[in-house]
Scaffold this motif. Sequence first.
Motif, PDB file in Angstrom:
ATOM      1  N   ARG A  98       0.830  -1.212   0.000  1.00  0.00           N
ATOM      2  CA  ARG A  98       0.000   0.000   0.000  1.00  0.00           C
ATOM      3  C   ARG A  98       0.865   1.263   0.000  1.00  0.00           C
ATOM      4  N   LEU A  99       1.978   1.227   0.703  1.00  0.00           N
ATOM      5  CA  LEU A  99       2.829   2.405   0.833  1.00  0.00           C
ATOM      6  C   LEU A  99       4.015   2.406  -0.131  1.00  0.00           C
ATOM      7  N   TYR A 100       4.264   1.267  -0.746  1.00  0.00           N
ATOM      8  CA  TYR A 100       5.427   1.138  -1.631  1.00  0.00           C
ATOM      9  C   TYR A 100       5.278   2.006  -2.882  1.00  0.00           C
ATOM     10  N   ASN A 101       6.386   2.590  -3.298  1.00  0.00           N
ATOM     11  CA  ASN A 101       6.431   3.394  -4.520  1.00  0.00           C
ATOM     12  C   ASN A 101       7.639   2.934  -5.317  1.00  0.00           C
ATOM     13  N   VAL A 102       7.420   2.485  -6.554  1.00  0.00           N
ATOM     14  CA  VAL A 102       8.510   1.941  -7.351  1.00  0.00           C
ATOM     15  C   VAL A 102       9.633   2.961  -7.539  1.00  0.00           C
ATOM     16  N   LYS A 103       9.280   4.253  -7.517  1.00  0.00           N
ATOM     17  CA  LYS A 103      10.298   5.298  -7.662  1.00  0.00           C
ATOM     18  C   LYS A 103      11.194   5.395  -6.428  1.00  0.00           C
ATOM     19  N   LYS A 104      10.752   4.745  -5.343  1.00  0.00           N
ATOM     20  CA  LYS A 104      11.528   4.775  -4.109  1.00  0.00           C
ATOM     21  C   LYS A 104      12.055   3.391  -3.738  1.00  0.00           C
ATOM     22  N   SER A 105      12.265   2.567  -4.758  1.00  0.00           N
ATOM     23  CA  SER A 105      12.829   1.237  -4.520  1.00  0.00           C
ATOM     24  C   SER A 105      14.260   1.377  -4.000  1.00  0.00           C
ATOM     25  N   LEU A 106      14.581   0.603  -2.987  1.00  0.00           N
ATOM     26  CA  LEU A 106      15.919   0.672  -2.402  1.00  0.00           C
ATOM     27  C   LEU A 106      16.882  -0.241  -3.150  1.00  0.00           C
ATOM     28  N   LYS A 107      18.152   0.177  -3.195  1.00  0.00           N
ATOM     29  CA  LYS A 107      19.201  -0.613  -3.826  1.00  0.00           C
ATOM     30  C   LYS A 107      20.373  -0.768  -2.859  1.00  0.00           C
ATOM     31  N   PRO A 108      21.153  -1.858  -3.010  1.00  0.00           N
ATOM     32  CA  PRO A 108      22.358  -1.985  -2.193  1.00  0.00           C
ATOM     33  C   PRO A 108      23.250  -0.759  -2.341  1.00  0.00           C
ATOM     34  N   LYS A 109      23.820  -0.323  -1.243  1.00  0.00           N
ATOM     35  CA  LYS A 109      24.710   0.832  -1.130  1.00  0.00           C
ATOM     36  C   LYS A 109      23.962   2.163  -1.059  1.00  0.00           C
ATOM     37  N   ASP A 110      22.627   2.132  -1.091  1.00  0.00           N
ATOM     38  CA  ASP A 110      21.889   3.357  -0.783  1.00  0.00           C
ATOM     39  C   ASP A 110      22.203   3.756   0.654  1.00  0.00           C
ATOM     40  N   ILE A 111      22.317   5.047   0.900  1.00  0.00           N
ATOM     41  CA  ILE A 111      22.589   5.549   2.241  1.00  0.00           C
ATOM     42  C   ILE A 111      21.308   6.117   2.837  1.00  0.00           C
ATOM     43  N   LEU A 112      21.002   5.708   4.054  1.00  0.00           N
ATOM     44  CA  LEU A 112      19.826   6.188   4.768  1.00  0.00           C
ATOM     45  C   LEU A 112      20.279   7.287   5.730  1.00  0.00           C
ATOM     46  N   TYR A 113      19.672   8.463   5.609  1.00  0.00           N
ATOM     47  CA  TYR A 113      20.097   9.645   6.379  1.00  0.00           C
ATOM     48  C   TYR A 113      18.918  10.168   7.193  1.00  0.00           C
ATOM     49  N   VAL A 114      19.099  10.270   8.499  1.00  0.00           N
ATOM     50  CA  VAL A 114      18.038  10.774   9.371  1.00  0.00           C
ATOM     51  C   VAL A 114      17.959  12.293   9.261  1.00  0.00           C
ATOM     52  N   SER A 115      16.797  12.799   8.840  1.00  0.00           N
ATOM     53  CA  SER A 115      16.654  14.238   8.628  1.00  0.00           C
ATOM     54  C   SER A 115      15.716  14.911   9.632  1.00  0.00           C
ATOM     55  N   ARG A 116      15.009  14.098  10.429  1.00  0.00           N
ATOM     56  CA  ARG A 116      14.037  14.700  11.345  1.00  0.00           C
ATOM     57  C   ARG A 116      13.813  13.771  12.529  1.00  0.00           C
ATOM     58  N   GLY A 117      13.680  14.361  13.712  1.00  0.00           N
ATOM     59  CA  GLY A 117      13.318  13.580  14.876  1.00  0.00           C
ATOM     60  C   GLY A 117      14.404  13.439  15.926  1.00  0.00           C
ATOM     61  N   SER A 118      14.147  13.940  17.098  1.00  0.00           N
ATOM     62  CA  SER A 118      14.983  13.812  18.296  1.00  0.00           C
ATOM     63  C   SER A 118      16.447  14.138  18.023  1.00  0.00           C
ATOM     64  N   TYR A 119      17.344  13.367  18.665  1.00  0.00           N
ATOM     65  CA  TYR A 119      18.772  13.679  18.624  1.00  0.00           C
ATOM     66  C   TYR A 119      19.511  12.896  17.543  1.00  0.00           C
ATOM     67  N   ARG A 120      18.808  12.165  16.703  1.00  0.00           N
ATOM     68  CA  ARG A 120      19.457  11.255  15.754  1.00  0.00           C
ATOM     69  C   ARG A 120      19.719  11.886  14.391  1.00  0.00           C
TER      70      ARG A 120
END
Length: 250
Positions: free
Chosen positions: A112-134
């Motif tokens: 339901r929430l998946y978007n093919v334009k946002k498919s993840l690939k190996p070596k993609d970097i996940l960056y925290v942009s919002r929320g608490s101290y992280r």
Amino acid sequence: MIQKYFRGGGDKSLTFKVKTSEVVSKGILVPRFYWKEKITKIQREAKKKNISLIPIKHFLNEGILETFSGHGSPRGELKGTGDIPYIRVKDIVNWQPYIDITSLIPNEEYERLYNVKKSLKPKDILYVSRGSYRIGSVAMVSPYDGKMLLTREIIIIRMKDEQNNYGITPEYLLYALSHRFVWEQTKNKVFYEPCLPNIDDRWQEILIPIPNDKKIYESIKRNVAGIIKQQWNSKQNLSLLREEHDVFLV
């Protein structure tokens, strides 16, 4: 009449001036955003260590990097009822996405929430942009992570051109985003908007350190690539345990 400068009061050594035109153009009224002393200090230290500082936005404009936001949040009552990881801000740990079994969601909710334009690939970097101290914490997607749903507070940074003129690899970018210089800059760019800490697009202004000494640069890249390889080997072994010996989750 608008004054030419906004001025701080009190101890002159702890104050600075900002042109009104700059404040108006940026639309930001948080003083620390304009505090140049920290950047100047980082630049002096980088020069002593023979390190170049290049804004992330430059790599985006050059087409070396691309970025997009996470998928969104699943319905609360479905968390813990499936087998697909929902990765939140707190789950970005030690350069890896941590799987919390209390947040696993059903495949139907993932679709339901998946978007093919946002498919993840190996070596993609996940960056925290919002929320608490992280904010600023990073992780790398491995080939063994499988399906994952990411909260919108996590930005995905992807290396589009690994043959770039700067020699930047996804592994090096992961390291650079974890560098002390980057963390010092991040502090000045995080605001409460409206009630949670948020860096918004200001992370793109952060200066990335790149050693000018080729031997040092290549050594760092090899070391980080080795660390990532070890992490991936562990994930591969865990994946085999799940498939061959009916281990639900490790």
